[in-house]
Design a protein around this motif. Structure first.
Motif, short mmCIF file in Angstrom:
data_model
loop_
_atom_site.label_atom_id
_atom_site.label_comp_id
_atom_site.label_asym_id
_atom_site.label_seq_id
_atom_site.Cartn_x
_atom_site.Cartn_y
_atom_site.Cartn_z
N VAL A 116 4.27 7.67 4.82
CA VAL A 116 3.45 6.49 3.64
C VAL A 116 4.13 7.08 1.99
O VAL A 116 2.62 8.30 1.92
N ALA A 117 4.68 7.17 1.33
CA ALA A 117 4.77 7.33 -0.38
C ALA A 117 4.02 7.12 -1.22
O ALA A 117 4.10 5.76 -0.26
N PRO A 118 3.51 7.35 -1.65
CA PRO A 118 2.10 7.32 -2.62
C PRO A 118 2.80 5.72 -4.04
O PRO A 118 4.01 6.17 -4.15
N LEU A 119 2.00 4.80 -4.29
CA LEU A 119 2.81 4.15 -5.42
C LEU A 119 2.01 4.89 -6.52
O LEU A 119 2.60 4.30 -7.70
N THR A 120 1.32 5.91 -6.86
CA THR A 120 1.11 5.89 -7.89
C THR A 120 0.98 7.45 -7.48
O THR A 120 0.84 8.21 -6.90
N ARG A 121 0.88 8.75 -8.76
CA ARG A 121 0.27 9.92 -9.29
C ARG A 121 -0.62 10.30 -8.77
O ARG A 121 -0.75 11.45 -7.60
N ASP A 122 -1.77 9.89 -9.12
CA ASP A 122 -3.00 10.51 -8.20
C ASP A 122 -3.88 8.84 -7.69
O ASP A 122 -2.91 8.01 -7.11
N GLN A 123 -5.05 8.82 -7.13
CA GLN A 123 -5.23 7.32 -6.29
C GLN A 123 -5.06 6.32 -7.12
O GLN A 123 -5.42 6.28 -8.19
N PRO A 124 -4.75 5.75 -6.72
CA PRO A 124 -4.55 4.44 -7.01
C PRO A 124 -6.15 3.51 -7.24
O PRO A 124 -6.90 3.04 -6.72
N THR A 125 -6.45 3.23 -8.28
CA THR A 125 -7.22 1.69 -8.87
C THR A 125 -7.00 -0.01 -9.07
O THR A 125 -7.60 -0.56 -8.75
N TRP A 126 -5.55 -0.33 -8.19
CA TRP A 126 -5.11 -1.44 -8.19
C TRP A 126 -3.93 -1.57 -7.05
O TRP A 126 -3.26 -0.27 -7.61
N THR B 178 0.70 -1.13 -0.08
CA THR B 178 -0.37 0.12 -0.08
C THR B 178 0.78 1.27 -0.01
O THR B 178 0.81 1.85 -0.07
N GLY B 179 1.80 1.05 0.28
CA GLY B 179 3.07 2.35 -0.35
C GLY B 179 4.37 2.04 1.28
O GLY B 179 4.79 0.44 1.43
N PHE B 180 5.01 2.62 1.25
CA PHE B 180 6.83 2.45 1.54
C PHE B 180 7.09 3.65 2.35
O PHE B 180 6.48 4.83 1.87
#
Length: 621
Positions: free
Chosen positions: A415-425, A393-395
């Motif tokens: 927590v750093a995000p995985l995507t630029r916007d909201q993740p869909t998966w 879910t992040g790092f």
């Protein structure tokens, strides 16, 4: 693993489980001649990633990241025996980008330091051996000499908010003064130790004094670095308004450069029959078919992604199970809290009086307790098969996310995000394995919790826990003295089991079920899992049999009474430095990062056995 589109280039390989636990999104991956960073989900191709069904995990991920998360997917993988060795499959993988972007010539008399995009270094791909792909210094060495490899620069900068950037080489060597674009730098080493004090940055253009990398290390070194730019290299973005944190120097490959923020759980039974269990697991895919006429629905069943798991039962049996489940689902009201509770459903599944015989959950209750344990041990369950599913879910960087006892609490670290916007998966991984579950007697444990000596020891541990939380500006959430006891017992048994079951201690993980109150839990699960379909080989389950478990427990408790670091370990006061452990250290209780669910926090031998400190709060005196 591939480089980002449009020019995809294979540069190495990783196991799917590594993409969640070791080299996930935002992590720097060290290859033989390259250093790369795994890019964010925006650059991944979700169509090449298999959808994984686990409703409880998806509900927990949605609670943390938002309801827009629609699916869980496994990382894309390459076929073992591709029909066309140079076909489109070579572009299937995880996108990575070069990082750090500064390289150093490996020729001893050169050592030139420059960005890879400056034209000084050229990429030399290797189609037949992707791991040999490298950058070379094309104009170095003279005629007739080979082109030396350009290696990644050894240092990076990062901040606690999860940002990372190239080390500011020109800023650092020029002491913050502006330098022209024509200035050339070099990175040299003196001596053989490789320590930062012997690494020097030089400007080959001006007469500025060379600067040791020791000036960039530690708290004093932070004053020699610029402010954080808020850069997320895996997303190609910068934080809006900048970043308020101070950058810190980090060595390439440092273990604190990336910590995964994950949610893990076990697949638990939803029915006693394998077909009903499979239908309920994939109900999100099968439920739309319930409104379709029978003949059409049977024709559509083979088109569903879950059909390979259902095909063995036949279309008629599957359709019958779908219609029955539709009637049941229409009359049920599911409590939202049940969907996101990670531990209670698992506890109930392990303590169920009946044995389970499902493909992903096979348990057998041991009929006889080991000798000498009847006064405190309630039951032993042999878990022949289990399935663990984890989602990324992040790092975080610099500091690990502290998983607090409250499962619904967010991580204390940023927590750093995985995507630029909201993740869909989100990416996930599944492991299959085996384990041993131990449930303690609730009456014996509740009585022990109320002893005066135990309450006094709890106050000591709570005071240290409070100081630890205050230092990190997080709300104290004490897990309870019951959790510390069970956690300590789990670590003691992990060490003993590793000596007898054939698996290394780092391969045995734990799950603690501890809760007081009206719906108490008091148990531990020790398990091992592997990515393959077979899981493990039965060595851990065999230790759960009464004739082997009894001696193993007694030996583990006996070993815990004395530590090679005693008396310092036994007399350790956690309040002195605000620690989250009492009588515990690397010599007696600490386990590998892959084994402990709490980062070796909340441990205390004094609660389990008598130690040299002459304590009176031991559960097993």
């Amino acid at each position: 693993m591939t480089a980002p589109a449009p020019e995809a280039l294979r540069v190495g390989e990783l196991r799917p489980s590594q993409l969640l636990h070791t080299y996930g999104i935002g992590a720097v991956t060290d290859l033989p001649n390259l250093s790369t960073m795994v890019m964010g989900l925006d650059d991944w191709d979700p169509l090449r990633a298999r959808v994984l069904t686990e409703d409880r995990l998806l509900a927990a991920v949605r609670r943390r990241l938002g309801s827009q998360v629609a699916t869980l997917r496994t990382p894309p993988y390459l076929p073992e025996n591709p029909a066309d060795p140079y076909g489109d499959w070579i572009r299937t993988g995880v996108p990575v980008g070069l990082f750090p972007r500064w390289l150093r010539c490996s020729r001893e008399r050169c050592n030139q330091l420059a960005p890879a995009s400056g034209g000084l270094f050229h990429l030399k791909p290797n189609m037949y051996r992707p791991e040999k792909t490298r950058y070379v210094h094309v104009n170095c060495g003279g005629p007739g000499k080979g082109q030396p490899t350009a290696l990644p620069a050894r240092f990076l900068v990062a901040c606690p908010d999860g940002h990372m950037d190239d080390f500011p080489w020109a800023y650092f060597v020029h002491r913050g003064d502006p330098a022209g674009a024509s200035h050339t730098l070099s990175l040299t080493e003196s001596g053989t130790t490789g320590e930062a004090a012997n690494v020097f940055v030089r400007c080959n253009t001006c007469d500025v004094q060379p600067r040791s990398m020791a000036d960039a290390i530690g708290e004093a070194g932070e004053r020699n670095l610029p402010a954080c730019r808020g850069h997320h290299p895996h997303l190609g973005t910068f934080a809006q308004g900048g970043c308020q944190e101070q950058t810190r120097t980090m060595v390439l490959g440092a273990t604190n450069s990336w910590f995964a923020s994950q949610i893990r759980l076990f697949s638990i039974p939803r029915a006693e029959e394998p077909l009903i269990q499979a239908v309920r697991e994939h109900w999100s895919l099968l439920s739309p078919l319930a409104a379709v006429p029978a003949d059409a629905a049977k024709m559509l069943l083979p088109t569903q992604a879950c059909w390979p798991e259902l095909e063995q039962y036949g279309a008629d049996a599957v359709w019958s199970a779908v219609t029955k489940e539709a009637l049941t689902a229409s009359g049920d009201q599911t409590d939202e809290d049940d969907e996101i509770d990670l531990t209670t459903p698992e506890w109930r599944a392990f303590t169920h009086p009946r044995d389970h015989a499902l493909p992903d959950f096979t348990t057998v209750r041991e009929r006889r307790l080991p000798d000498g344990t009847a006064d405190w041990l309630d039951s032993v369950v042999l878990v022949h098969r289990l399935r663990e599913v984890s989602a990324l879910t992040g790092f975080t960087r610099i500091e690990a996310p502290e998983w607090l006892p409250d499962e619904e609490a967010q991580d204390s670290a940023v927590v750093a995000p995985l995507t630029r916007d909201q993740p869909t998966w989100v990416p996930c991984a599944e492991l299959r394995g085996e384990g041993v579950f131990l449930a303690l007697k609730e009456e014996r444990l509740a009585e022990w919790e109320q002893q005066a000596a135990v309450l006094a020891r709890e106050e000591v541990l709570k005071a240290a826990h409070r100081d630890w939380c205050v230092a990190r500006r997080i709300a104290p959430r004490w897990p309870g003295i019951r959790y510390v006891l069970l956690h300590t017992l789990a670590h003691v048994l992990i060490r003993q089991f590793a000596l007898e079951c054939g698996y290394g201690a780092s391969g045995i993980a734990e799950r603690i079920y501890a809760r007081s109150g009206s719906d108490p839990m008091s148990g531990i699960l020790l398990y091992t899992a592997a990515p393959d379909s077979e899981g493990t080989l039965g060595g851990l389950v065999s230790l759960g049999r009464s004739d082997r478990l009894g001696p193993a427990i007694e030996q583990a408790l006996e070993e815990a009474r004395l530590c090679s670091s005693d008396p310092m370990c036994a007399e350790h006061d956690p309040r002195v430095h605000g620690r989250l452990h009492g009588a515990a250290c690397h010599a007696c209780l600490f386990a590998a990062e892959t084994s402990c669910e709490r980062g070796n926090h909340y441990l205390d031998r004094a609660l389990l056995v008598e130690t040299l400190a002459a304590n009176t709060c031991a559960f097993r005196p």
